[in-house]
Motif scaffolding. Sequence first.
Motif, PDB file in Angstrom:
ATOM      1  N   LEU A 282       0.822  -1.221   0.000  1.00 47.76           N
ATOM      2  CA  LEU A 282       0.000   0.000   0.000  1.00 47.76           C
ATOM      3  C   LEU A 282       0.848   1.260   0.000  1.00 47.76           C
ATOM      4  O   LEU A 282       0.453   2.278  -0.550  1.00 47.76           O
ATOM      5  CB  LEU A 282      -0.924   0.027   1.219  1.00 47.76           C
ATOM      6  N   LEU A 283       2.006   1.194   0.625  1.00 51.58           N
ATOM      7  CA  LEU A 283       2.846   2.379   0.744  1.00 51.58           C
ATOM      8  C   LEU A 283       3.710   2.627  -0.493  1.00 51.58           C
ATOM      9  O   LEU A 283       4.142   3.746  -0.720  1.00 51.58           O
ATOM     10  CB  LEU A 283       3.733   2.278   1.984  1.00 51.58           C
ATOM     11  N   ILE A 284       3.948   1.588  -1.268  1.00 52.34           N
ATOM     12  CA  ILE A 284       4.839   1.762  -2.421  1.00 52.34           C
ATOM     13  C   ILE A 284       4.100   1.701  -3.754  1.00 52.34           C
ATOM     14  O   ILE A 284       4.717   1.529  -4.805  1.00 52.34           O
ATOM     15  CB  ILE A 284       6.007   0.749  -2.398  1.00 52.34           C
ATOM     16  N   GLN A 285       2.801   1.865  -3.722  1.00 53.17           N
ATOM     17  CA  GLN A 285       2.038   1.890  -4.970  1.00 53.17           C
ATOM     18  C   GLN A 285       2.424   3.084  -5.823  1.00 53.17           C
ATOM     19  O   GLN A 285       2.431   3.003  -7.040  1.00 53.17           O
ATOM     20  CB  GLN A 285       0.536   1.926  -4.690  1.00 53.17           C
ATOM     21  N   ASP A 286       2.721   4.177  -5.182  1.00 49.73           N
ATOM     22  CA  ASP A 286       3.135   5.394  -5.880  1.00 49.73           C
ATOM     23  C   ASP A 286       4.628   5.294  -6.182  1.00 49.73           C
ATOM     24  O   ASP A 286       5.452   5.159  -5.278  1.00 49.73           O
ATOM     25  CB  ASP A 286       2.850   6.605  -4.992  1.00 49.73           C
ATOM     26  N   GLU A 287       4.993   5.369  -7.459  1.00 50.23           N
ATOM     27  CA  GLU A 287       6.394   5.227  -7.859  1.00 50.23           C
ATOM     28  C   GLU A 287       7.275   6.313  -7.255  1.00 50.23           C
ATOM     29  O   GLU A 287       8.446   6.075  -6.945  1.00 50.23           O
ATOM     30  CB  GLU A 287       6.516   5.244  -9.381  1.00 50.23           C
ATOM     31  N   THR A 288       6.726   7.488  -7.064  1.00 46.16           N
ATOM     32  CA  THR A 288       7.493   8.587  -6.469  1.00 46.16           C
ATOM     33  C   THR A 288       7.844   8.265  -5.025  1.00 46.16           C
ATOM     34  O   THR A 288       8.979   8.477  -4.585  1.00 46.16           O
ATOM     35  CB  THR A 288       6.700   9.910  -6.542  1.00 46.16           C
TER      36      THR A 288
END
Length: 70
Positions: free
Chosen positions: A40-46
């Motif tokens: 859930l925390l690393i779904q965003d590539e940024t």
Amino acid sequence: MVQAPALVLLCYIALHVPDSEDLAQAEVLTVLEWASKQALLIQDETVEALLQNSKGRLELYQSRGSRGFH
């Protein structure tokens, strides 16, 4: 549950003051390692890139000289 904005803030702190003894004592690297494994925390590539950069910087400084860390 770790809030994403708090994690991002922690990453920026780690990037800008990686040689902080306080960060080492608070085991921030452990938190960042844990967070980098949470889908859930690393779904965003940024956020994922920020996590990796922060971890790398902390690892560099903390392994370079455990000057009283831990």
